[in-house]
Design an enzyme around this catalytic site. Structure first.
Site, PDB file in Angstrom:
ATOM      1  CB  CYS A  30      -0.908  -0.062   1.222  1.00 34.81           C
ATOM      2  SG  CYS A  30      -1.698   1.484   1.678  1.00 34.81           S
ATOM      3  CB  CYS A  33       0.473   1.550   4.137  1.00 31.82           C
ATOM      4  SG  CYS A  33      -1.252   1.046   4.062  1.00 31.82           S
TER       5      CYS A  33
END
Length: 105
Positions: A30, A33
């Protein structure tokens, strides 16, 4: 730095814990993230005496992601005395995280 925990550790370090615990549900693939990670780890060091900070890899702990209905990562959940108080989804600037956690101190 925030410790990565797995499903079997969650009850001891989050659900049964008094005080504030902040959990970042993330995935290694991600992009947002990866952007949040240094901000989150920095905050964990700065607020070490006020709150506990953990991370949960949703690919390794799918049961937790399902239990807390995490459908988008990153999702940061703030717990107080084992109960979910609030959640933030997506990249969160450091000041926003500080303000949100501060509401429950």
């Amino acid at each position: 730095m925030a410790k990565i925990i797995k499903t079997n550790e969650f009850a001891n370090v989050v659900k049964n814990k008094k005080g504030i615990v902040v959990v970042d549900f993330f995935a290694t693939w991600c992009g947002p993230c990866k952007m949040l990670s240094p901000v989150y780890n920095s905050l964990a060091e700065e607020m070490v005496d006020k709150a506990d900070f953990y991370k949960v890899d949703i690919d390794e702990s799918m049961e937790l992601a399902e239990k807390f209905v995490v459908s988008t990562v990153p999702t940061v959940i703030v717990f107080k005395d084992g109960k979910e108080m609030d959640r933030l989804v997506g990249f969160i600037p450091k000041n926003n995280l500080i303000d949100k956690i501060g509401l429950f101190l």
